[in-house]
Design a protein around this motif. Structure first.
Motif, PDB file in Angstrom:
ATOM      1  N   PRO A  42      48.625  46.973  37.501  1.00  0.00           N
ATOM      2  CA  PRO A  42      48.238  47.964  36.490  1.00  0.00           C
ATOM      3  C   PRO A  42      46.766  47.776  36.107  1.00  0.00           C
ATOM      4  O   PRO A  42      46.221  46.668  36.227  1.00  0.00           O
ATOM      5  CB  PRO A  42      49.150  47.634  35.295  1.00  0.00           C
ATOM      6  N   LEU A  43      46.162  48.850  35.591  1.00  0.00           N
ATOM      7  CA  LEU A  43      44.718  48.812  35.293  1.00  0.00           C
ATOM      8  C   LEU A  43      44.338  47.714  34.297  1.00  0.00           C
ATOM      9  O   LEU A  43      43.311  47.058  34.446  1.00  0.00           O
ATOM     10  CB  LEU A  43      44.274  50.179  34.754  1.00  0.00           C
ATOM     11  N   PHE A  44      45.183  47.496  33.265  1.00  0.00           N
ATOM     12  CA  PHE A  44      44.822  46.486  32.263  1.00  0.00           C
ATOM     13  C   PHE A  44      44.640  45.127  32.919  1.00  0.00           C
ATOM     14  O   PHE A  44      43.760  44.351  32.556  1.00  0.00           O
ATOM     15  CB  PHE A  44      45.877  46.403  31.138  1.00  0.00           C
ATOM     16  N   PHE A  45      45.488  44.863  33.920  1.00  0.00           N
ATOM     17  CA  PHE A  45      45.480  43.540  34.541  1.00  0.00           C
ATOM     18  C   PHE A  45      44.293  43.403  35.503  1.00  0.00           C
ATOM     19  O   PHE A  45      43.649  42.360  35.567  1.00  0.00           O
ATOM     20  CB  PHE A  45      46.812  43.303  35.272  1.00  0.00           C
ATOM     21  N   ILE A  46      43.992  44.494  36.199  1.00  0.00           N
ATOM     22  CA  ILE A  46      42.838  44.494  37.110  1.00  0.00           C
ATOM     23  C   ILE A  46      41.581  44.175  36.306  1.00  0.00           C
ATOM     24  O   ILE A  46      40.748  43.359  36.699  1.00  0.00           O
ATOM     25  CB  ILE A  46      42.705  45.868  37.813  1.00  0.00           C
ATOM     26  N   GLU A  47      41.492  44.807  35.126  1.00  0.00           N
ATOM     27  CA  GLU A  47      40.308  44.599  34.292  1.00  0.00           C
ATOM     28  C   GLU A  47      40.304  43.199  33.669  1.00  0.00           C
ATOM     29  O   GLU A  47      39.307  42.484  33.727  1.00  0.00           O
ATOM     30  CB  GLU A  47      40.258  45.649  33.178  1.00  0.00           C
ATOM     31  N   ASP A  48      41.454  42.811  33.096  1.00  0.00           N
ATOM     32  CA  ASP A  48      41.477  41.554  32.348  1.00  0.00           C
ATOM     33  C   ASP A  48      41.333  40.342  33.262  1.00  0.00           C
ATOM     34  O   ASP A  48      40.766  39.318  32.881  1.00  0.00           O
ATOM     35  CB  ASP A  48      42.765  41.458  31.527  1.00  0.00           C
ATOM     36  N   ALA A  49      41.869  40.448  34.480  1.00  0.00           N
ATOM     37  CA  ALA A  49      41.733  39.324  35.423  1.00  0.00           C
ATOM     38  C   ALA A  49      40.423  39.437  36.216  1.00  0.00           C
ATOM     39  O   ALA A  49      40.176  38.633  37.125  1.00  0.00           O
ATOM     40  CB  ALA A  49      42.928  39.300  36.371  1.00  0.00           C
ATOM     41  N   ASN A  50      39.623  40.452  35.883  1.00  0.00           N
ATOM     42  CA  ASN A  50      38.295  40.657  36.492  1.00  0.00           C
ATOM     43  C   ASN A  50      38.328  40.900  38.002  1.00  0.00           C
ATOM     44  O   ASN A  50      37.359  40.596  38.697  1.00  0.00           O
ATOM     45  CB  ASN A  50      37.361  39.454  36.212  1.00  0.00           C
ATOM     46  N   PHE A  51      39.449  41.425  38.496  1.00  0.00           N
ATOM     47  CA  PHE A  51      39.507  41.669  39.942  1.00  0.00           C
ATOM     48  C   PHE A  51      38.458  42.701  40.369  1.00  0.00           C
ATOM     49  O   PHE A  51      37.976  42.675  41.493  1.00  0.00           O
ATOM     50  CB  PHE A  51      40.911  42.151  40.369  1.00  0.00           C
ATOM     51  N   ASN A  52      38.104  43.607  39.429  1.00  0.00           N
ATOM     52  CA  ASN A  52      37.095  44.624  39.755  1.00  0.00           C
ATOM     53  C   ASN A  52      35.743  43.992  40.079  1.00  0.00           C
ATOM     54  O   ASN A  52      34.940  44.569  40.800  1.00  0.00           O
ATOM     55  CB  ASN A  52      36.959  45.645  38.615  1.00  0.00           C
ATOM     56  N   GLU A  53      35.502  42.779  39.556  1.00  0.00           N
ATOM     57  CA  GLU A  53      34.226  42.102  39.854  1.00  0.00           C
ATOM     58  C   GLU A  53      34.098  41.758  41.337  1.00  0.00           C
ATOM     59  O   GLU A  53      33.000  41.657  41.870  1.00  0.00           O
ATOM     60  CB  GLU A  53      34.147  40.779  39.065  1.00  0.00           C
ATOM     61  N   VAL A  54      35.266  41.545  41.982  1.00  0.00           N
ATOM     62  CA  VAL A  54      35.226  41.100  43.383  1.00  0.00           C
ATOM     63  C   VAL A  54      35.851  42.134  44.327  1.00  0.00           C
ATOM     64  O   VAL A  54      36.230  41.806  45.451  1.00  0.00           O
ATOM     65  CB  VAL A  54      35.927  39.716  43.534  1.00  0.00           C
ATOM     66  N   GLN A  55      35.967  43.381  43.832  1.00  0.00           N
ATOM     67  CA  GLN A  55      36.498  44.469  44.645  1.00  0.00           C
ATOM     68  C   GLN A  55      35.566  45.666  44.499  1.00  0.00           C
ATOM     69  O   GLN A  55      35.160  46.010  43.380  1.00  0.00           O
ATOM     70  CB  GLN A  55      37.903  44.872  44.150  1.00  0.00           C
ATOM     71  N   ASP A  56      35.254  46.323  45.611  1.00  0.00           N
ATOM     72  CA  ASP A  56      34.316  47.450  45.551  1.00  0.00           C
ATOM     73  C   ASP A  56      35.008  48.791  45.317  1.00  0.00           C
ATOM     74  O   ASP A  56      34.367  49.750  44.901  1.00  0.00           O
ATOM     75  CB  ASP A  56      33.521  47.527  46.861  1.00  0.00           C
ATOM     76  N   TYR A  57      36.307  48.855  45.608  1.00  0.00           N
ATOM     77  CA  TYR A  57      36.999  50.149  45.557  1.00  0.00           C
ATOM     78  C   TYR A  57      38.279  50.056  44.733  1.00  0.00           C
ATOM     79  O   TYR A  57      38.995  49.055  44.812  1.00  0.00           O
ATOM     80  CB  TYR A  57      37.349  50.633  46.972  1.00  0.00           C
ATOM     81  N   LEU A  58      38.527  51.106  43.973  1.00  0.00           N
ATOM     82  CA  LEU A  58      39.776  51.195  43.217  1.00  0.00           C
ATOM     83  C   LEU A  58      40.394  52.567  43.487  1.00  0.00           C
ATOM     84  O   LEU A  58      39.709  53.587  43.372  1.00  0.00           O
ATOM     85  CB  LEU A  58      39.504  51.026  41.716  1.00  0.00           C
ATOM     86  N   THR A  59      41.661  52.567  43.888  1.00  0.00           N
ATOM     87  CA  THR A  59      42.351  53.828  44.171  1.00  0.00           C
ATOM     88  C   THR A  59      43.427  54.072  43.129  1.00  0.00           C
ATOM     89  O   THR A  59      44.301  53.224  42.926  1.00  0.00           O
ATOM     90  CB  THR A  59      43.025  53.765  45.572  1.00  0.00           C
TER      91      THR A  59
ATOM     92  N   THR B  25      28.856  45.206  38.262  1.00  0.00           N
ATOM     93  CA  THR B  25      29.819  44.935  39.346  1.00  0.00           C
ATOM     94  C   THR B  25      30.467  46.272  39.708  1.00  0.00           C
ATOM     95  O   THR B  25      31.634  46.498  39.396  1.00  0.00           O
ATOM     96  CB  THR B  25      30.896  43.920  38.903  1.00  0.00           C
ATOM     97  N   PRO B  26      29.735  47.170  40.369  1.00  0.00           N
ATOM     98  CA  PRO B  26      30.206  48.555  40.544  1.00  0.00           C
ATOM     99  C   PRO B  26      31.503  48.660  41.358  1.00  0.00           C
ATOM    100  O   PRO B  26      31.694  47.935  42.327  1.00  0.00           O
ATOM    101  CB  PRO B  26      29.051  49.246  41.263  1.00  0.00           C
ATOM    102  N   THR B  27      32.354  49.576  40.909  1.00  0.00           N
ATOM    103  CA  THR B  27      33.626  49.833  41.598  1.00  0.00           C
ATOM    104  C   THR B  27      33.739  51.332  41.808  1.00  0.00           C
ATOM    105  O   THR B  27      33.642  52.095  40.849  1.00  0.00           O
ATOM    106  CB  THR B  27      34.828  49.378  40.721  1.00  0.00           C
ATOM    107  N   GLU B  28      33.912  51.746  43.053  1.00  0.00           N
ATOM    108  CA  GLU B  28      34.050  53.171  43.320  1.00  0.00           C
ATOM    109  C   GLU B  28      35.511  53.573  43.112  1.00  0.00           C
ATOM    110  O   GLU B  28      36.408  52.991  43.734  1.00  0.00           O
ATOM    111  CB  GLU B  28      33.630  53.450  44.765  1.00  0.00           C
ATOM    112  N   VAL B  29      35.717  54.555  42.232  1.00  0.00           N
ATOM    113  CA  VAL B  29      37.087  54.942  41.895  1.00  0.00           C
ATOM    114  C   VAL B  29      37.437  56.236  42.619  1.00  0.00           C
ATOM    115  O   VAL B  29      36.660  57.192  42.633  1.00  0.00           O
ATOM    116  CB  VAL B  29      37.235  55.143  40.367  1.00  0.00           C
ATOM    117  N   TYR B  30      38.620  56.243  43.247  1.00  0.00           N
ATOM    118  CA  TYR B  30      39.083  57.439  43.948  1.00  0.00           C
ATOM    119  C   TYR B  30      40.522  57.716  43.548  1.00  0.00           C
ATOM    120  O   TYR B  30      41.349  56.800  43.545  1.00  0.00           O
ATOM    121  CB  TYR B  30      39.003  57.239  45.469  1.00  0.00           C
ATOM    122  N   GLU B  31      40.834  58.961  43.209  1.00  0.00           N
ATOM    123  CA  GLU B  31      42.214  59.306  42.877  1.00  0.00           C
ATOM    124  C   GLU B  31      42.858  60.043  44.046  1.00  0.00           C
ATOM    125  O   GLU B  31      42.333  61.055  44.519  1.00  0.00           O
ATOM    126  CB  GLU B  31      42.249  60.179  41.608  1.00  0.00           C
ATOM    127  N   LEU B  32      43.984  59.532  44.529  1.00  0.00           N
ATOM    128  CA  LEU B  32      44.662  60.164  45.665  1.00  0.00           C
ATOM    129  C   LEU B  32      45.079  61.585  45.307  1.00  0.00           C
ATOM    130  O   LEU B  32      45.538  61.836  44.187  1.00  0.00           O
ATOM    131  CB  LEU B  32      45.934  59.396  46.048  1.00  0.00           C
TER     132      LEU B  32
END
Ligand code: 6CS
Length: 360
Positions: free
Chosen positions: A232-249, A310-317
């Motif tokens: 879930p988004l809260f966890f991606i943000e709180d665990a800082n996974f977005n810092e080490v991932q370039d893309y979020l779908t 730590t930019p993350t490109e967001v794409y919605e399916l």
């Protein structure tokens, strides 16, 4: 609209009342108790423990702390529940073992870590099974007899009683490369939780999944040991996974399900008054659990997008893209029916009937 909403809740209240009638083996005198009729004078002073799979401030911890406060208030201070966060007592899988052997009394456990012990619990690994509307999906978790009776009994065979099944939000994918079509998953090193059917669900997209504790995941993503993950988004943000991932779908391919659990023998051995308080606290937390995840998931995407260092490109399916994944995910249901325990087929088929009826 959910036609049957309220039915199971009513049945659960009945079972609380029946449990409070003393028709169990803990030597009670059959007095008909309701949580409203119970006060601190009726229960012994106790100190119990609850462990979660998350850290301070995250959904499970906020839930567990409020659950502890509720128990304390309902028992006039007689029941104290000490809450432990992820890593304080071991790994997620260690925690399952501690609960089932009554080293701890309560735990928030996600079925994603019980897939080998209770194969029927792999139900929640099936992608695109529950409705996208999270409120509807939560109502199904609350009301389904397949889940709250048949699946609960499968857990009880291992001394784990799930008192509530609840969602922590819709799951989304992150990756070191874009994840928009099934082809993007070809050979993709996807991190998953332990349950074999979660791995199988990603193999259906030709990915190369690896099970890993989330405690290792930030470093695993950073060092390229794995290339992506779901949460879930809260966890991606709180665990800082977005810092080490370039893309979020934004895939909404599944919801994250977890369970409020108690050791079965401990729970069945509670006196009527104490058990009525536990059941009441679980009921009071049902809607709160949904609110807690909403509060934390709301705004998380915006914050991820705003973290421009730590930019993350967001794409919605699109719906068409989701349909391609849905088609590939569908046969995993047959695999679940045939391979995930004696009652898997009954649980899935009953759940699907219940969902059809509830969503008519
Ligand atoms: O991805 C995981 O393993 C973790 N995700 C959440 C939302 N909670 C705890 C779990 O261990």
């Amino acid at each position: 609209m959910l036609k049957k909403a309220g039915l199971l809740t009513a049945a659960l209240s009945m079972s609380v009342a029946m449990a409070a009638c003393g028709n169990d083996n803990n030597g009670n005198d059959g007095e008909n108790l309701d949580a409203d009729d119970v006060s601190g004078d009726d229960v012994d002073a106790v100190e119990w423990r609850m462990v979660t799979e998350e850290t301070e401030g995250q959904v499970q911890m906020v839930y567990a702390e409020e659950f502890a406060d509720t128990l304390y208030d309902l028992s006039d201070g007689q029941i104290e529940l000490d809450v432990y966060g992820f890593g304080e007592l071991g790994s997620e899988v260690d925690q399952v073992e501690q609960l089932s052997t009554n080293i701890i009394e309560f735990a928030v456990i996600s079925p994603g870590f019980t897939g080998t012990l209770v194969p029927e619990g792999n139900l929640f690994a099936l992608q695109f099974l529950f409705p996208d509307d999270l409120r509807q999906a939560q109502d199904i978790l609350n009301e389904s007899e397949a889940i709250n009776t048949t699946l609960r009994e499968k857990y009880e065979e291992h001394s784990i009683t799930p008192l509530a099944f609840w969602t922590e939000g819709a799951m989304q994918w992150t990756g070191s490369s874009p994840l928009q079509t099934p082809e993007d998953f070809d050979g993709f090193q996807m991190r998953t939780q332990e349950s074999p059917l979660i791995l199988r669900s990603y193999e259906a997209y030709d990915a190369n999944p690896t099970a890993m504790s989330w405690g290792e995941l930030y470093t695993g993503l950073q060092q390229g040991q794995v290339e992506g993950q779901e949460n879930p988004l809260f966890f991606i943000e709180d665990a800082n996974f977005n810092e080490v991932q370039d893309y979020l779908t934004i895939s909404n391919h599944n919801m994250y399900v977890t369970m409020t659990t108690v050791n079965t023998e401990f729970y069945n051995g509670l006196d009527d008054a104490t058990r009525a308080i536990v059941d009441e606290a679980v009921e009071q937390m049902r809607d709160r659990a949904f609110e807690i995840q909403e509060e934390q998931n709301e705004g998380a995407l915006e914050r991820i997008e705003e973290a421009t260092d730590t930019p993350t490109e967001v794409y919605e399916l699109t719906e068409e893209e989701r349909e391609m994944f849905r088609e590939l995910a569908a046969p995993v249901r047959d695999f679940y029916r045939e391979n995930e325990g004696d009652d898997a087929a009954e649980i899935l088929d009953t759940l699907m009937e219940e969902m059809d009826e509830m969503m008519e």
